[in-house]
Design an enzyme around this catalytic site. Structure first.
Site, PDB file in Angstrom:
ATOM      1  N   LYS A  47       0.816  -1.190   0.000  1.00  0.00           N
ATOM      2  CA  LYS A  47       0.000   0.000   0.000  1.00  0.00           C
ATOM      3  C   LYS A  47       0.860   1.254   0.000  1.00  0.00           C
ATOM      4  O   LYS A  47       0.380   2.344  -0.252  1.00  0.00           O
ATOM      5  CB  LYS A  47      -0.890   0.014   1.269  1.00  0.00           C
ATOM      6  CG  LYS A  47      -1.804  -1.174   1.376  1.00  0.00           C
ATOM      7  CD  LYS A  47      -2.486  -1.199   2.764  1.00  0.00           C
ATOM      8  CE  LYS A  47      -3.331  -2.446   2.891  1.00  0.00           C
ATOM      9  NZ  LYS A  47      -3.691  -2.716   4.285  1.00  0.00           N
ATOM     10  N   GLY A  48       2.154   1.069   0.314  1.00  0.00           N
ATOM     11  CA  GLY A  48       3.017   2.222   0.573  1.00  0.00           C
ATOM     12  C   GLY A  48       3.125   3.215  -0.566  1.00  0.00           C
ATOM     13  O   GLY A  48       3.228   4.417  -0.343  1.00  0.00           O
ATOM     14  N   ASP A 102       7.569   4.004  -3.064  1.00  0.00           N
ATOM     15  CA  ASP A 102       7.702   4.978  -1.982  1.00  0.00           C
ATOM     16  C   ASP A 102       9.158   5.046  -1.517  1.00  0.00           C
ATOM     17  O   ASP A 102       9.731   6.118  -1.388  1.00  0.00           O
ATOM     18  CB  ASP A 102       6.772   4.640  -0.804  1.00  0.00           C
ATOM     19  CG  ASP A 102       6.842   3.164  -0.393  1.00  0.00           C
ATOM     20  OD1 ASP A 102       7.517   2.362  -1.076  1.00  0.00           O
ATOM     21  OD2 ASP A 102       6.203   2.814   0.610  1.00  0.00           O
ATOM     22  N   ASP A 105      15.068   0.318  -0.253  1.00  0.00           N
ATOM     23  CA  ASP A 105      15.985   0.104   0.861  1.00  0.00           C
ATOM     24  C   ASP A 105      17.101  -0.817   0.353  1.00  0.00           C
ATOM     25  O   ASP A 105      17.976  -0.367  -0.377  1.00  0.00           O
ATOM     26  CB  ASP A 105      15.151  -0.499   2.008  1.00  0.00           C
ATOM     27  CG  ASP A 105      15.912  -0.682   3.292  1.00  0.00           C
ATOM     28  OD1 ASP A 105      17.001  -0.139   3.420  1.00  0.00           O
ATOM     29  OD2 ASP A 105      15.419  -1.388   4.191  1.00  0.00           O
ATOM     30  N   PHE A 154      14.506   4.432  10.280  1.00  0.00           N
ATOM     31  CA  PHE A 154      13.165   3.962   9.960  1.00  0.00           C
ATOM     32  C   PHE A 154      12.263   5.172   9.759  1.00  0.00           C
ATOM     33  O   PHE A 154      12.131   6.015  10.642  1.00  0.00           O
ATOM     34  CB  PHE A 154      12.628   3.049  11.060  1.00  0.00           C
ATOM     35  CG  PHE A 154      11.343   2.393  10.660  1.00  0.00           C
ATOM     36  CD1 PHE A 154      11.355   1.269   9.840  1.00  0.00           C
ATOM     37  CD2 PHE A 154      10.128   2.919  11.064  1.00  0.00           C
ATOM     38  CE1 PHE A 154      10.177   0.677   9.441  1.00  0.00           C
ATOM     39  CE2 PHE A 154       8.940   2.326  10.668  1.00  0.00           C
ATOM     40  CZ  PHE A 154       8.960   1.199   9.855  1.00  0.00           C
ATOM     41  N   ARG A 167       0.813   6.142   7.885  1.00  0.00           N
ATOM     42  CA  ARG A 167       0.862   6.304   6.427  1.00  0.00           C
ATOM     43  C   ARG A 167       0.320   7.634   5.954  1.00  0.00           C
ATOM     44  O   ARG A 167       0.713   8.141   4.921  1.00  0.00           O
ATOM     45  CB  ARG A 167      -0.061   5.271   5.759  1.00  0.00           C
ATOM     46  CG  ARG A 167       0.537   3.958   5.498  1.00  0.00           C
ATOM     47  CD  ARG A 167      -0.424   3.160   4.610  1.00  0.00           C
ATOM     48  NE  ARG A 167      -0.407   1.750   4.913  1.00  0.00           N
ATOM     49  CZ  ARG A 167       0.592   0.940   4.597  1.00  0.00           C
ATOM     50  NH1 ARG A 167       1.641   1.405   3.980  1.00  0.00           N
ATOM     51  NH2 ARG A 167       0.534  -0.330   4.915  1.00  0.00           N
TER      52      ARG A 167
HETATM   53  P1  5GP Z   1      13.813  -3.573   0.217  1.00  0.00           P
HETATM   54  O1  5GP Z   1      13.491  -4.866  -0.466  1.00  0.00           O
HETATM   55  O2  5GP Z   1      14.206  -2.472  -0.728  1.00  0.00           O
HETATM   56  O3  5GP Z   1      14.821  -3.752   1.312  1.00  0.00           O
HETATM   57  O4  5GP Z   1      12.513  -3.193   1.007  1.00  0.00           O
HETATM   58  C1  5GP Z   1      11.598  -2.345   0.510  1.00  0.00           C
HETATM   59  C2  5GP Z   1      10.402  -2.241   1.416  1.00  0.00           C
HETATM   60  O5  5GP Z   1      10.759  -2.205   2.816  1.00  0.00           O
HETATM   61  C3  5GP Z   1       9.726  -0.918   1.142  1.00  0.00           C
HETATM   62  O6  5GP Z   1       8.865  -1.020   0.035  1.00  0.00           O
HETATM   63  C4  5GP Z   1       9.036  -0.665   2.453  1.00  0.00           C
HETATM   64  O7  5GP Z   1       7.833  -1.382   2.476  1.00  0.00           O
HETATM   65  C5  5GP Z   1       9.966  -1.274   3.491  1.00  0.00           C
HETATM   66  N1  5GP Z   1      10.832  -0.221   4.077  1.00  0.00           N
HETATM   67  C6  5GP Z   1      12.137  -0.009   3.841  1.00  0.00           C
HETATM   68  N2  5GP Z   1      12.595   1.037   4.566  1.00  0.00           N
HETATM   69  C7  5GP Z   1      11.518   1.498   5.263  1.00  0.00           C
HETATM   70  C8  5GP Z   1      11.364   2.594   6.187  1.00  0.00           C
HETATM   71  O8  5GP Z   1      12.279   3.364   6.523  1.00  0.00           O
HETATM   72  N3  5GP Z   1      10.103   2.758   6.687  1.00  0.00           N
HETATM   73  C9  5GP Z   1       9.057   1.950   6.353  1.00  0.00           C
HETATM   74  N4  5GP Z   1       7.869   2.216   6.902  1.00  0.00           N
HETATM   75  N5  5GP Z   1       9.185   0.908   5.488  1.00  0.00           N
HETATM   76  C10 5GP Z   1      10.416   0.703   4.949  1.00  0.00           C
END
Ligand code: 5GP
Length: 183
Positions: A47-48, A102, A105, A154, A167
């Site tokens: 949903k992000g 959104d 990471d 975070f 959100r």
């Molecule tokens: P990745 O596979 O790039 O490590 O993870 C991506 C997902 O992790 C993002 O789409 C998000 O849902 C979650 N995520 C990564 N960093 C953050 C953060 O700082 N805050 C939040 N709420 N979600 C994050």
């Protein structure tokens, strides 16, 4: 810009609503310039990404479609391996796909998603993210459009949640460390 916040659980506002809307307008004009005459399909992951997608699609002055996917992770030890729990409604074959995120990471989730999308024979696949936590990147990803590079903290707000909450904040903020437990 950093401002103090009345909610004591919020540490700092990293990007105000005005910062974000300025970034949306800038990226919207870049996409308008780059995709003129092409068959643009915006895709976001529920949903992000929905807040960013909703603003961005209205800042792009071109005909385009929007579609949504939902994914869930297989859990620890299977990073980057995700299950599609809601697939796109429409075919992307022959279309110019832009994945709207959104935050990126490690990039492992997106890397998986890009592999899945490329198998469906789109004309092109590109990536647009509002927030880029580039210090934690593990997967090599081509990111064509980026709002802000963000620190390894975070973040919540503007689509980003903690247990479903936060959100709907119009800005992006950090929480105090004791509010969230890093796995
Ligand atoms: P990745 O596979 O790039 O490590 O993870 C991506 C997902 O992790 C993002 O789409 C998000 O849902 C979650 N995520 C990564 N960093 C953050 C953060 O700082 N805050 C939040 N709420 N979600 C994050």
């Amino acid at each position: 810009m950093s401002v103090t916040h009345p909610d004591p659980r919020i540490d700092r506002v990293l990007h105000t609503s005005e910062d974000i809307q300025a970034a949306v307008r800038r990226i919207g004009s870049e996409i308008t310039r780059d995709y003129e005459g092409r068959d643009l399909a915006l895709i976001t992951v529920l949903k992000g990404g929905t807040m960013f997608l909703a603003d961005l699609c209205r800042a792009i002055e071109l005909p385009l479609t929007v579609d949504f996917m939902a994914i869930s992770s297989y859990g620890p030890g299977a990073e980057g391996s995700v299950r599609i729990t809601k697939d796109l409604d429409d075919s992307i074959e022959g279309r110019d796909v832009l994945v709207v995120e959104d935050i990126i990471d490690t990039g492992l989730t997106l890397s998986y998603l890009l592999r899945v999308l490329r198998q469906r024979k789109p004309a092109s696949v590109s990536v647009c993210t509002l927030l880029d936590k580039d210090a934690r990147r593990l997967a090599d990803l081509p990111i064509e459009y980026r709002g802000f590079s963000v620190p390894d903290r975070f973040l919540v707000g503007y689509g980003l949640d903690l247990d479903g909450l936060w959100r709907t904040l119009p800005y992006v903020a950090t929480l105090h460390d004791e509010i969230w437990d890093r796995p």
